[in-house]
Design a protein around this motif. Structure first.
Motif, PDB file in Angstrom:
ATOM      1  N   GLY A 264       0.780  -1.231   0.000  1.00 39.38           N
ATOM      2  CA  GLY A 264       0.000   0.000   0.000  1.00 39.38           C
ATOM      3  C   GLY A 264       0.806   1.272   0.000  1.00 39.38           C
TER       4      GLY A 264
ATOM      5  N   ASN B  81      -6.510  -3.638  -1.090  1.00 41.06           N
ATOM      6  CA  ASN B  81      -7.104  -2.347  -0.760  1.00 41.06           C
ATOM      7  C   ASN B  81      -8.394  -2.168  -1.543  1.00 41.06           C
TER       8      ASN B  81
ATOM      9  N   HIS C 268      -6.140   4.226   3.021  1.00 45.74           N
ATOM     10  CA  HIS C 268      -7.176   3.216   2.775  1.00 45.74           C
ATOM     11  C   HIS C 268      -8.391   3.622   3.589  1.00 45.74           C
TER      12      HIS C 268
END
Lengths: 174, 139
Positions: free
Chosen positions: A42, A69, B115
């Motif tokens: 990420g 994600n 996120h």
């Protein structure tokens, strides 16, 4: 998890006439895929490609190919989270909602002009994209909206200049 | 002189430190007790995130956590903290955070672009609780 698909028909006023007069009417029903991607841990996230040119009436499919994600494809528009408009005034704004890995979302872009969109959780990181529908000179064409200073720095930097996208043309998507 | 003060200071420091010597037992196997909730139940995220496993968190501790990370068998494998970069730059500190287990074999720290739940760029601090944990959480 079974992949899902959602669709928005972005029919704009004058869309039919624009499609007929556009330089690319023969491929107006083609589907162009834009992948939503991210690095394994990420550290980064992006649309691929993040800049495309498509014919008027093209169908664009966003697919989350990031195993770790969730992402969105969200148009800049006052009707969607109150953002400044960065799509043609005749276009229907869209928001995919959060797409989990493997899920997809489709939108049909029928108003000629420049469409800017972003991923909600990754806009600050610069996960944005630009779609040029049709070409300058098409009836109803609306170019890039004037910079309003409303974007995070990384998002503003991530938008590819319109002239570069137009110069590359639809063939660059293939 | 220093030799005499140091042990005293150490003892005083230990007594003054927050007590995290909680009973680890209930946390070692998923699901942990309330107030922990499974992250994928409340946020649009995969149930098992490659590299982080299945996460549980006490919502009151957001954004930093601790997030408790479990492998596919439900074994506590890591404790994860998420600290927004902008907060750190502005002088915010995240102190006295809890841990899922007092056994830590390695620590990973890396940047994350964001996120759902922690949407600004932040750092992930991952405390692995056994030597095989990282491999079990990988995918």
């Amino acid at each position: 998890m079974s992949p899902t698909r959602r669709t928005v028909l972005g029919l704009g006023s004058g869309a039919v006439a624009a499609a007929l007069l556009s330089g690319w009417p023969a491929r107006a029903q083609e589907t162009v895929t834009i992948a939503m991607k991210g690095s394994p841990r990420g550290e980064s996230a992006w649309f691929e490609p993040n800049a495309i040119a498509v014919p008027v009436g093209a169908r664009v499919r966003f697919v989350n190919e990031d195993a770790g994600n969730s992402h969105t494809a969200t148009a800049y528009h006052p009707d969607v989270f109150g953002r400044a408009r960065r799509i043609p005034s005749a276009a229907v704004p869209w928001d995919s909602g959060f797409l989990l890995p493997g899920e997809s979302f489709e939108v049909v872009l029928s108003a000629p002009g420049v469409y800017d969109y972003y991923c909600i959780p990754h806009e600050m990181h610069g996960m944005v994209g630009r779609i040029v529908v049709g070409a300058p000179g098409d009836p109803g064409w609306e170019g890039e909206q004037a910079a309003k200073g409303d974007l995070p720095v990384a998002a503003q930097a991530g938008l590819v200049p319109v002239d570069e996208i137009v110069a590359a043309g639809p063939e660059a998507n293939r | 002189m220093i030799g005499k003060i140091a042990p005293i200071a150490l003892v005083v420091g230990m007594l003054a430190a927050p007590v995290w010597a909680h009973d680890e037992g209930p946390l070692l196997q998923a699901p942990p007790p309330e107030p922990y909730v499974k992250v994928s139940d409340v946020l649009p995220l995969p149930e098992f995130i490659p590299g982080l496993g299945t996460l549980y968190v006490d919502p009151a501790t957001l954004p930093a956590g601790p997030f408790l990370s479990y492998d596919h068998e439900g074994k506590l494998s890591a404790t994860v903290y998420m600290t927004p970069i902008e907060d750190l730059e502005n002088g915010v500190s995240f102190d006295d955070l809890g841990v899922g287990s007092h056994t830590v074999t390695s620590v990973d720290i890396y940047y994350n672009a964001g996120h759902p739940g922690v949407e600004s760029p932040h750092a992930h601090v991952v405390l692995h609780h056994d030597e095989d944990a990282k491999a079990r959480l990988a995918e």
